[in-house]
Design a protein around this motif. Structure first.
Motif, PDB file in Angstrom:
ATOM      1  N   THR A 293      38.580  -1.651  57.296  1.00 39.85           N
ATOM      2  CA  THR A 293      37.268  -1.008  56.835  1.00 39.85           C
ATOM      3  C   THR A 293      36.694   0.247  57.786  1.00 39.85           C
ATOM      4  O   THR A 293      35.858   0.869  57.168  1.00 39.85           O
ATOM      5  N   LEU A 294      37.234   0.063  59.090  1.00 40.45           N
ATOM      6  CA  LEU A 294      36.818   1.210  60.169  1.00 40.45           C
ATOM      7  C   LEU A 294      37.736   2.285  60.337  1.00 40.45           C
ATOM      8  O   LEU A 294      37.257   3.328  60.295  1.00 40.45           O
ATOM      9  N   GLY A 295      38.961   2.131  60.044  1.00 41.07           N
ATOM     10  CA  GLY A 295      40.078   3.186  60.209  1.00 41.07           C
ATOM     11  C   GLY A 295      40.110   3.953  58.960  1.00 41.07           C
ATOM     12  O   GLY A 295      40.159   3.393  57.895  1.00 41.07           O
ATOM     13  N   GLY A 377      35.122  12.018  44.013  1.00 37.83           N
ATOM     14  CA  GLY A 377      33.704  11.367  44.259  1.00 37.83           C
ATOM     15  C   GLY A 377      33.281  10.145  43.311  1.00 37.83           C
ATOM     16  O   GLY A 377      32.702   9.341  43.808  1.00 37.83           O
ATOM     17  N   LYS A 378      33.885  10.548  42.039  1.00 41.39           N
ATOM     18  CA  LYS A 378      33.625   9.244  41.046  1.00 41.39           C
ATOM     19  C   LYS A 378      34.231   8.027  41.520  1.00 41.39           C
ATOM     20  O   LYS A 378      33.747   6.833  41.275  1.00 41.39           O
ATOM     21  N   LEU A 379      35.525   8.180  42.095  1.00 39.21           N
ATOM     22  CA  LEU A 379      36.286   7.149  42.646  1.00 39.21           C
ATOM     23  C   LEU A 379      35.695   6.473  43.947  1.00 39.21           C
ATOM     24  O   LEU A 379      36.235   5.524  44.393  1.00 39.21           O
ATOM     25  N   GLY A 380      34.517   6.970  44.673  1.00 34.25           N
ATOM     26  CA  GLY A 380      34.046   6.621  45.881  1.00 34.25           C
ATOM     27  C   GLY A 380      34.707   7.062  47.022  1.00 34.25           C
ATOM     28  O   GLY A 380      34.534   6.551  48.014  1.00 34.25           O
ATOM     29  N   MET A 381      35.577   7.826  46.981  1.00 33.07           N
ATOM     30  CA  MET A 381      36.482   8.509  48.029  1.00 33.07           C
ATOM     31  C   MET A 381      35.585   9.493  48.904  1.00 33.07           C
ATOM     32  O   MET A 381      36.235   9.650  49.946  1.00 33.07           O
ATOM     33  N   LEU A 382      34.528   9.832  48.624  1.00 34.09           N
ATOM     34  CA  LEU A 382      33.659  10.656  49.572  1.00 34.09           C
ATOM     35  C   LEU A 382      32.744  10.207  50.218  1.00 34.09           C
ATOM     36  O   LEU A 382      31.893  11.027  50.739  1.00 34.09           O
ATOM     37  N   GLN A 383      32.554   8.900  50.172  1.00 33.00           N
ATOM     38  CA  GLN A 383      31.267   8.100  50.863  1.00 33.00           C
ATOM     39  C   GLN A 383      31.658   6.784  51.363  1.00 33.00           C
ATOM     40  O   GLN A 383      32.706   6.399  50.812  1.00 33.00           O
ATOM     41  N   ASN A 392      32.645   0.044  59.391  1.00 30.12           N
ATOM     42  CA  ASN A 392      32.866   0.587  58.197  1.00 30.12           C
ATOM     43  C   ASN A 392      32.972   2.238  58.448  1.00 30.12           C
ATOM     44  O   ASN A 392      31.697   2.831  58.847  1.00 30.12           O
ATOM     45  N   GLY A 393      34.070   2.481  58.212  1.00 31.94           N
ATOM     46  CA  GLY A 393      34.272   4.271  58.275  1.00 31.94           C
ATOM     47  C   GLY A 393      33.836   4.886  57.103  1.00 31.94           C
ATOM     48  O   GLY A 393      34.076   4.549  55.960  1.00 31.94           O
ATOM     49  N   ALA A 394      33.601   6.252  57.406  1.00 32.25           N
ATOM     50  CA  ALA A 394      33.237   7.128  56.434  1.00 32.25           C
ATOM     51  C   ALA A 394      34.476   7.928  56.023  1.00 32.25           C
ATOM     52  O   ALA A 394      35.112   8.388  57.242  1.00 32.25           O
ATOM     53  N   VAL A 417      40.991   8.418  54.333  1.00 28.33           N
ATOM     54  CA  VAL A 417      40.068   7.106  53.786  1.00 28.33           C
ATOM     55  C   VAL A 417      40.347   5.957  54.213  1.00 28.33           C
ATOM     56  O   VAL A 417      41.154   5.772  54.668  1.00 28.33           O
ATOM     57  N   THR A 418      39.640   4.821  54.113  1.00 31.03           N
ATOM     58  CA  THR A 418      39.884   3.533  54.548  1.00 31.03           C
ATOM     59  C   THR A 418      40.796   2.702  53.654  1.00 31.03           C
ATOM     60  O   THR A 418      40.752   3.195  52.352  1.00 31.03           O
ATOM     61  N   PRO A 419      41.623   1.982  54.037  1.00 33.40           N
ATOM     62  CA  PRO A 419      42.379   1.117  53.146  1.00 33.40           C
ATOM     63  C   PRO A 419      41.529   0.396  51.939  1.00 33.40           C
ATOM     64  O   PRO A 419      42.209   0.304  50.914  1.00 33.40           O
ATOM     65  N   VAL A 420      40.347  -0.014  52.231  1.00 33.17           N
ATOM     66  CA  VAL A 420      39.555  -0.551  51.127  1.00 33.17           C
ATOM     67  C   VAL A 420      39.305   0.283  50.078  1.00 33.17           C
ATOM     68  O   VAL A 420      39.242   0.254  48.882  1.00 33.17           O
ATOM     69  N   HIS A 421      38.815   1.639  50.640  1.00 37.84           N
ATOM     70  CA  HIS A 421      38.738   2.830  49.551  1.00 37.84           C
ATOM     71  C   HIS A 421      39.941   2.926  48.784  1.00 37.84           C
ATOM     72  O   HIS A 421      39.610   2.787  47.280  1.00 37.84           O
TER      73      HIS A 421
END
Length: 599
Positions: A293-295, A377-383, A392-394, A417-421
């Motif tokens: 989540t952070l990396g 952006g719609k996939l949440g990859m930019l926040q 929680n990594g940006a 991006v993080t692995p969770v993204h």
């Protein structure tokens, strides 16, 4: 002598006449002893005391007897009901609340213990006291204990969380000014198994990492246990397989995720190396760092999934659209080529299955930078992702976003991006097109599935079949598990070198996929950090040789635990639409029927 005189003589005789044997008979009358004076008074007092004591005993036995009659006869049927009611409504003990997994298995709880403290102003000989304390508590340093005892303060802690034996040994010293206080110690029965999820507390039982920190105030209120989405059985299997892969491929780290594609629950989240929460203070920085989540990392060719979905959603590119994959693309002094060169033209499906960088770039150039940026952006990859962890990594992405960035991002370089993204966006590719909200808390049974539509159900259906083809025919064959219909995509990304540029032999390899692909339920992600080549991999370090088989082993172990049963029936073919109209993204976002706008 007359008879009268003889009778009188016998009456005057001192020894009365006795019949034979009468001398051994008991006396017919008892002798009475009469006391006078002080002796009589003492006897009367004793008699009174006996009477009073007998009366008290009689009252006590009467009360006990009455209570027994009351319980056994008058209220005989009530205790079971009363006990059951009290058990159902009983309040939890005060103290920090427990943390449990989705099945109620204990992850964090409190253990009653004692702390050792001193009042230095009451200690006459600090040197002797320090010497005696360190003899029974050898883990303590003499100088440190002496400095505390000689400080003259009113209160100092000497040691915390003593064992019963240690407490007994210290107590036996009989030191004046040294005493104990009741305390509780946070313990983690599963050890390091869920360290990066649960987190840890400090000496005062305040959260300093993970769920313990996020819900610190709530946990300190006590009450019912906090139930997480994690299944500790699945967590154990994922961690075990990642540890095996790290050892086998001599990797420096690993990450694993299992995500419920409908609810967004993270059933497993592993980051290696990890630590024992009880000893977080001695853990290294790399152990405490949550890679999941952070990396943030460049995830390589796994991003081709999103590049393909964007192309199909655009309405400008169809599944059978063909592109040149033979000629490398030159940008300034750089050249984009494929690690395994292909010849001629490939359609969109083949470009994904064969993982062509050249084909992916040619596709995105036809769509443009703005469309790529909007879609990611719609996939949440930019926040940052909203998740119940402080770690929680940006994401990192280019600004300005130039055409060269558009080209490299199409195959997963130039954006981190993080692995969770990655796992969350992949869930939208296979669950019908909805981007779920990710959570580490167990959802209620009546939870209504939410999620924002990002692609159409038709595109999602195509993506499932293409991802299955990648495992059956492409770069992820070693992730295949008979009966479970695994589908996914491999990714190999070169790591940024400390000297600048990319390090050719230091890579992050990953496999992201889902199973079973005919009715997907879970997304799985396995990432290895800097795996090394082996003889059995023929010197290759790409993900198809390490991350993909690791993911396959994980699926084989966790699928039965999750209630996913194998099936060997072939997937039914479906007609794949050639093109999508330009308004398909808007249709998916508003929830309109996408079929209504397909030509």
């Amino acid at each position: 002598m007359t008879l009268r005189r003889l009778f009188k003589r016998f009456q005057r005789d001192d020894d009365p006449f006795l019949y034979p044997g009468e001398e051994i008979r008991p006396a017919r009358t008892k002798a009475r002893v009469t006391l006078h004076g002080p002796g009589r008074k003492h006897v009367e007092i004793g008699r009174t005391r006996l009477v009073v004591a007998a009366g008290l005993f009689a009252c006590a036995f009467s009360l006990v007897g009455f209570r027994l009659v009351d319980l056994m006869l008058l209220k005989g049927g009530e205790p079971p009901v009363s006990i059951a009611r009290r058990a159902a409504t009983a309040e939890y003990d005060e103290g920090r609340a427990d943390i449990v997994d989705r099945n109620g298995i204990l992850l964090a709880t409190n253990l009653p213990t004692v702390n050792l403290y001193a009042k230095p102003n009451l200690i006459a000989d600090p040197a002797d006291a320090a010497k005696r304390l360190t003899e029974v508590l050898p883990d303590l340093a003499y100088k440190e204990v002496y400095d505390k005892l000689a400080s003259g303060k009113k209160f100092v802690y000497i040691d915390r969380n003593l064992t019963p034996r240690e407490q007994q040994d210290v107590n036996a010293l009989g030191l004046v000014g040294v005493d104990f206080e009741d305390a509780s110690r946070r313990i983690y029965p599963q050890g390091a198994l869920a360290a990066h999820v649960v987190g840890a507390t400090d000496l005062d039982n305040n959260g300093i990492a993970g769920i313990e920190l996020t819900f610190n105030d709530k946990l300190n209120e006590g009450g019912k246990p906090l139930k997480l989405a994690v299944d500790i059985r699945v967590q154990a299997a994922v961690r075990d397989e990642l540890l095996y892969a790290m050892e086998k491929f001599k990797a420096v780290g690993a990450t694993g995720l299992v995500l419920d594609i409908q609810t967004g629950e993270l059933v497993s989240m592993v980051s290696l190396p990890d630590y024992d929460p009880v000893h977080i203070g001695t853990a290294g920085q790399d152990q405490r760092f949550n890679k999941a989540t952070l990396g943030v990392y460049e995830m390589g060719s796994t991003f081709k999934l999103f590049n393909t979905a964007m192309a199909l959603e655009s309405g400008k590119i169809g599944l059978n659209s063909r592109y040149d994959v033979e000629n490398p693309i030159r940008v300034a002094r750089f050249t984009i080529r494929d690690s395994h060169p292909e010849h001629g033209l490939m359609d969109v499906g083949q470009i994904l299955v064969k993982s062509s960088n050249i084909g992916s770039v040619r596709m995105v150039l036809e769509l443009g930078t703005e469309m790529q940026k909007a879609f990611l952006g719609k996939l949440g990859m930019l926040q940052p992702i909203s998740i119940e962890l402080p770690e929680n990594g940006a994401p990192l992405y280019p600004n300005p976003w130039r055409e060269v960035n558009t080209m490299t991002i199409s195959f997963g370089h130039g954006i981190a991006v993080t692995p969770v993204h990655l796992a969350r966006a992949t869930a939208a590719m296979v669950n019908g097109g909805a981007l779920p909200s990710v959570t580490l808390l167990k959802k209620d049974e009546n939870y209504q599935v939410d999620g924002r539509a990002v692609i159409s159900p038709q595109t999602s259906d195509i993506m499932r079949r293409l991802m299955r083809a990648v495992v059956e025919q492409g770069t992820a064959k070693k992730a295949n598990v008979p009966g479970y219909r695994v589908g996914g995509k491999t990714g190999t990304a070169e790591k940024v070198s400390s000297a600048g540029g990319y390090a050719r032999r230091a890579v992050m390899t990953s496999f992201v996929g889902a199973f079973p692909m005919d009715a997907p339920r879970y997304v799985i992600l396995a990432v290895l950090d800097e795996p090394q080549p082996l003889k059995e991999t023929y010197g290759f370090i790409t993900s198809g040789w390490n991350a993909a088989p690791t993911a396959g082993r994980i699926v084989a172990r966790i699928a039965p635990l999750l209630g996913v049963f194998p099936s060997f029936e072939p997937l039914t073919p479906a007609a794949l639409p050639e093109r999508r109209p330009a308004g398909i993204l808007e249709a998916a976002a508003t929830g309109r029927d996408a079929d209504a706008i397909i030509e």
